[in-house]
Motif scaffolding. Structure first.
Motif, PDB file in Angstrom:
ATOM      1  N   ILE A   1     -86.737  24.852   8.326  1.00  0.00           N
ATOM      2  CA  ILE A   1     -88.151  24.723   8.699  1.00  0.00           C
ATOM      3  C   ILE A   1     -88.940  25.961   8.275  1.00  0.00           C
ATOM      4  O   ILE A   1     -90.049  25.860   7.757  1.00  0.00           O
ATOM      5  CB  ILE A   1     -88.279  24.515  10.227  1.00  0.00           C
ATOM      6  CG1 ILE A   1     -87.624  23.181  10.628  1.00  0.00           C
ATOM      7  CG2 ILE A   1     -89.741  24.548  10.665  1.00  0.00           C
ATOM      8  CD1 ILE A   1     -87.555  22.966  12.121  1.00  0.00           C
ATOM      9  N   ALA A   2     -88.353  27.135   8.483  1.00  0.00           N
ATOM     10  CA  ALA A   2     -89.055  28.394   8.223  1.00  0.00           C
ATOM     11  C   ALA A   2     -89.065  28.772   6.743  1.00  0.00           C
ATOM     12  O   ALA A   2     -89.905  29.567   6.314  1.00  0.00           O
ATOM     13  CB  ALA A   2     -88.429  29.517   9.039  1.00  0.00           C
ATOM     14  N   GLY A   3     -88.127  28.246   5.983  1.00  0.00           N
ATOM     15  CA  GLY A   3     -88.018  28.670   4.588  1.00  0.00           C
ATOM     16  C   GLY A   3     -87.482  30.083   4.479  1.00  0.00           C
ATOM     17  O   GLY A   3     -87.762  30.797   3.525  1.00  0.00           O
ATOM     18  N   LEU A   4     -86.694  30.491   5.450  1.00  0.00           N
ATOM     19  CA  LEU A   4     -86.101  31.823   5.480  1.00  0.00           C
ATOM     20  C   LEU A   4     -84.605  31.672   5.717  1.00  0.00           C
ATOM     21  O   LEU A   4     -84.172  30.701   6.352  1.00  0.00           O
ATOM     22  CB  LEU A   4     -86.717  32.672   6.602  1.00  0.00           C
ATOM     23  CG  LEU A   4     -88.230  32.943   6.495  1.00  0.00           C
ATOM     24  CD1 LEU A   4     -88.760  33.475   7.819  1.00  0.00           C
ATOM     25  CD2 LEU A   4     -88.517  33.914   5.367  1.00  0.00           C
ATOM     26  N   LYS A   5     -83.820  32.632   5.238  1.00  0.00           N
ATOM     27  CA  LYS A   5     -82.374  32.504   5.380  1.00  0.00           C
ATOM     28  C   LYS A   5     -81.734  33.847   5.685  1.00  0.00           C
ATOM     29  O   LYS A   5     -81.979  34.841   5.007  1.00  0.00           O
ATOM     30  CB  LYS A   5     -81.765  31.928   4.095  1.00  0.00           C
ATOM     31  CG  LYS A   5     -80.280  31.604   4.223  1.00  0.00           C
ATOM     32  CD  LYS A   5     -79.790  30.845   3.029  1.00  0.00           C
ATOM     33  CE  LYS A   5     -78.294  30.500   3.158  1.00  0.00           C
ATOM     34  NZ  LYS A   5     -78.034  29.661   4.352  1.00  0.00           N
ATOM     35  N   ALA A   6     -80.916  33.855   6.723  1.00  0.00           N
ATOM     36  CA  ALA A   6     -80.172  35.056   7.094  1.00  0.00           C
ATOM     37  C   ALA A   6     -79.020  35.281   6.126  1.00  0.00           C
ATOM     38  O   ALA A   6     -78.429  34.326   5.616  1.00  0.00           O
ATOM     39  CB  ALA A   6     -79.637  34.924   8.521  1.00  0.00           C
TER      40      ALA A   6
ATOM     41  N   VAL B   1     -88.308  35.466  11.608  1.00  0.00           N
ATOM     42  CA  VAL B   1     -89.510  36.158  11.132  1.00  0.00           C
ATOM     43  C   VAL B   1     -89.235  37.636  10.924  1.00  0.00           C
ATOM     44  O   VAL B   1     -89.828  38.279  10.052  1.00  0.00           O
ATOM     45  CB  VAL B   1     -90.687  35.943  12.115  1.00  0.00           C
ATOM     46  CG1 VAL B   1     -91.903  36.788  11.706  1.00  0.00           C
ATOM     47  CG2 VAL B   1     -91.085  34.476  12.148  1.00  0.00           C
ATOM     48  N   HIS B   2     -88.276  38.182  11.673  1.00  0.00           N
ATOM     49  CA  HIS B   2     -87.907  39.587  11.469  1.00  0.00           C
ATOM     50  C   HIS B   2     -87.284  39.828  10.087  1.00  0.00           C
ATOM     51  O   HIS B   2     -87.193  40.976   9.642  1.00  0.00           O
ATOM     52  CB  HIS B   2     -86.940  40.052  12.554  1.00  0.00           C
ATOM     53  CG  HIS B   2     -87.605  40.485  13.815  1.00  0.00           C
ATOM     54  ND1 HIS B   2     -88.706  41.328  13.825  1.00  0.00           N
ATOM     55  CD2 HIS B   2     -87.329  40.203  15.128  1.00  0.00           C
ATOM     56  CE1 HIS B   2     -89.078  41.538  15.076  1.00  0.00           C
ATOM     57  NE2 HIS B   2     -88.274  40.867  15.872  1.00  0.00           N
ATOM     58  N   LEU B   3     -86.866  38.784   9.409  1.00  0.00           N
ATOM     59  CA  LEU B   3     -86.367  38.958   8.040  1.00  0.00           C
ATOM     60  C   LEU B   3     -87.471  39.467   7.128  1.00  0.00           C
ATOM     61  O   LEU B   3     -87.210  40.148   6.136  1.00  0.00           O
ATOM     62  CB  LEU B   3     -85.822  37.631   7.502  1.00  0.00           C
ATOM     63  CG  LEU B   3     -84.541  37.099   8.173  1.00  0.00           C
ATOM     64  CD1 LEU B   3     -84.240  35.691   7.675  1.00  0.00           C
ATOM     65  CD2 LEU B   3     -83.364  38.028   7.892  1.00  0.00           C
TER      66      LEU B   3
ATOM     67  N   GLU C   1     -96.384  32.627  15.073  1.00  0.00           N
ATOM     68  CA  GLU C   1     -97.249  31.603  15.654  1.00  0.00           C
ATOM     69  C   GLU C   1     -97.399  30.410  14.717  1.00  0.00           C
ATOM     70  O   GLU C   1     -97.461  29.254  15.160  1.00  0.00           O
ATOM     71  CB  GLU C   1     -98.624  32.197  15.971  1.00  0.00           C
ATOM     72  CG  GLU C   1     -99.541  31.295  16.757  1.00  0.00           C
ATOM     73  CD  GLU C   1     -99.116  31.127  18.206  1.00  0.00           C
ATOM     74  OE1 GLU C   1     -99.384  30.047  18.772  1.00  0.00           O
ATOM     75  OE2 GLU C   1     -98.514  32.066  18.769  1.00  0.00           O
ATOM     76  N   ARG C   2     -97.433  30.659  13.411  1.00  0.00           N
ATOM     77  CA  ARG C   2     -97.541  29.556  12.449  1.00  0.00           C
ATOM     78  C   ARG C   2     -96.270  28.703  12.455  1.00  0.00           C
ATOM     79  O   ARG C   2     -96.339  27.481  12.315  1.00  0.00           O
ATOM     80  CB  ARG C   2     -97.800  30.100  11.045  1.00  0.00           C
ATOM     81  CG  ARG C   2     -99.209  30.641  10.835  1.00  0.00           C
ATOM     82  CD  ARG C   2     -99.529  30.814   9.366  1.00  0.00           C
ATOM     83  NE  ARG C   2     -98.714  31.852   8.740  1.00  0.00           N
ATOM     84  CZ  ARG C   2     -99.055  33.130   8.680  1.00  0.00           C
ATOM     85  NH1 ARG C   2    -100.201  33.536   9.224  1.00  0.00           N
ATOM     86  NH2 ARG C   2     -98.276  34.012   8.090  1.00  0.00           N
ATOM     87  N   LEU C   3     -95.120  29.358  12.614  1.00  0.00           N
ATOM     88  CA  LEU C   3     -93.860  28.621  12.628  1.00  0.00           C
ATOM     89  C   LEU C   3     -93.570  27.995  13.987  1.00  0.00           C
ATOM     90  O   LEU C   3     -92.973  26.917  14.069  1.00  0.00           O
ATOM     91  CB  LEU C   3     -92.700  29.563  12.263  1.00  0.00           C
ATOM     92  CG  LEU C   3     -92.587  29.997  10.814  1.00  0.00           C
ATOM     93  CD1 LEU C   3     -91.473  31.037  10.663  1.00  0.00           C
ATOM     94  CD2 LEU C   3     -92.285  28.798   9.919  1.00  0.00           C
ATOM     95  N   PHE C   4     -94.000  28.669  15.032  1.00  0.00           N
ATOM     96  CA  PHE C   4     -93.714  28.220  16.393  1.00  0.00           C
ATOM     97  C   PHE C   4     -94.993  28.343  17.218  1.00  0.00           C
ATOM     98  O   PHE C   4     -95.212  29.358  17.887  1.00  0.00           O
ATOM     99  CB  PHE C   4     -92.583  29.061  16.999  1.00  0.00           C
ATOM    100  CG  PHE C   4     -91.973  28.466  18.236  1.00  0.00           C
ATOM    101  CD1 PHE C   4     -90.825  27.695  18.156  1.00  0.00           C
ATOM    102  CD2 PHE C   4     -92.545  28.669  19.485  1.00  0.00           C
ATOM    103  CE1 PHE C   4     -90.253  27.139  19.304  1.00  0.00           C
ATOM    104  CE2 PHE C   4     -91.993  28.121  20.626  1.00  0.00           C
ATOM    105  CZ  PHE C   4     -90.849  27.351  20.539  1.00  0.00           C
ATOM    106  N   PRO C   5     -95.865  27.347  17.168  1.00  0.00           N
ATOM    107  CA  PRO C   5     -97.127  27.406  17.921  1.00  0.00           C
ATOM    108  C   PRO C   5     -96.888  27.661  19.408  1.00  0.00           C
ATOM    109  O   PRO C   5     -95.990  27.071  20.011  1.00  0.00           O
ATOM    110  CB  PRO C   5     -97.733  26.012  17.689  1.00  0.00           C
ATOM    111  CG  PRO C   5     -97.160  25.575  16.372  1.00  0.00           C
ATOM    112  CD  PRO C   5     -95.751  26.111  16.367  1.00  0.00           C
ATOM    113  N   GLY C   6     -97.677  28.570  19.961  1.00  0.00           N
ATOM    114  CA  GLY C   6     -97.502  28.942  21.364  1.00  0.00           C
ATOM    115  C   GLY C   6     -96.432  29.991  21.564  1.00  0.00           C
ATOM    116  O   GLY C   6     -95.898  30.148  22.673  1.00  0.00           O
TER     117      GLY C   6
END
Length: 245
Positions: A155-160, A204-206, A220-225
């Motif tokens: 969903i985030a388009g990020l990878k650990a 997001v810390h990546l 907030e964009r990835l997880f509203p609220g």
């Protein structure tokens, strides 16, 4: 640089040993003292302040430390957590399952059966149920949490670069400069929304190794609220964070 200090604090009927992480922060404009757990505090102070002054400040806050420490809920046993209706989140998206505890005097070792979104834990009479549950929960966390993080990564388009599941004393998760994400096994005890929030928080810390406005805007964009969920976690997650200790 971080230094660990230990203070003896006492009240009318209680005496505690509280550890405190002293951290000099070049970006800090003021001293910040907060409790990270019932026996662990964190003190951040500006670069213009010396270590001795920081230690003296901490000594003068013993009453505050004792008061805040006593505000933490008592340690939660896993037996009580599940007996009280606590669920376990093992689905890819954090979907929750009911946990049923069954004592069985006829078996020599415990076992877990997981089917139809119900997890049955058969507890042997000769083995400590709490030890068995913690061992199995940690095993389940190692098995299922990486899949949950993969779901969030898509969903985030990020990878650990690497995924670790640990038994952290002070945090729900962490992200290293090399891109490795470590998750606290107790995340599977949290409600789905709180656990999923933590996954996106670490992802997001990546890109943002801080808690700046840019970090919160991306989260907030990835997880509203996200901000409200973080506040909810600080309240509802406090007792679960002490589970199995």
């Amino acid at each position: 640089m971080v230094r660990l200090e230990t203070l003896q604090v006492a009240g009318a009927s209680v005496a505690l040993e509280i550890s405190c992480e002293l951290r000099r922060n070049p970006r800090a404009r003021k001293i910040t003292l907060r409790m990270k757990g019932p026996l662990l505090a964190s003190l951040s102070f500006p670069a213009s302040m010396g270590w001795r002054s920081a230690r003296e400040f901490l000594e003068n806050k013993k009453d505050w430390l004792l008061k805040r420490s006593m505000e933490f809920p008592p340690a939660l046993s896993l037996m009580d957590h599940f007996s009280g209706g606590g669920k376990i989140s093992l689905g890819e998206d954090g979907s929750e399952s009911k946990v049923v505890l069954k004592k069985d005097a006829s078996i020599s070792s415990g076992r877990i059966d997981f089917s139809n979104d119900v997890l049955e834990a058969f507890l042997p009479a000769r083995e400590c149920g709490e030890i068995f549950l913690k061992r199995e929960c940690r095993r389940l966390a190692r098995e299922y949490l990486p899949n949950r993080l993969h779901w969030a990564e898509e969903i985030a388009g990020l990878k650990a670069s690497r995924i670790l599941v640990r038994d952290q004393r002070t945090r729900w998760g962490s992200c290293s400069s090399s891109g490795a994400i470590a998750l606290n096994w107790r995340m599977i005890l949290l409600p789905a929304d709180l656990g999923n929030y933590l996954l996106f928080h670490e992802l997001v810390h990546l890109e943002e190794m801080n808690h700046s406005q840019r970090f919160w805007a991306k989260l907030e964009r990835l997880f509203p609220g996200a901000g409200e969920t973080d506040r909810k976690l600080s309240v509802e997650g406090k007792r679960i964070f002490l589970a199995g200790r």
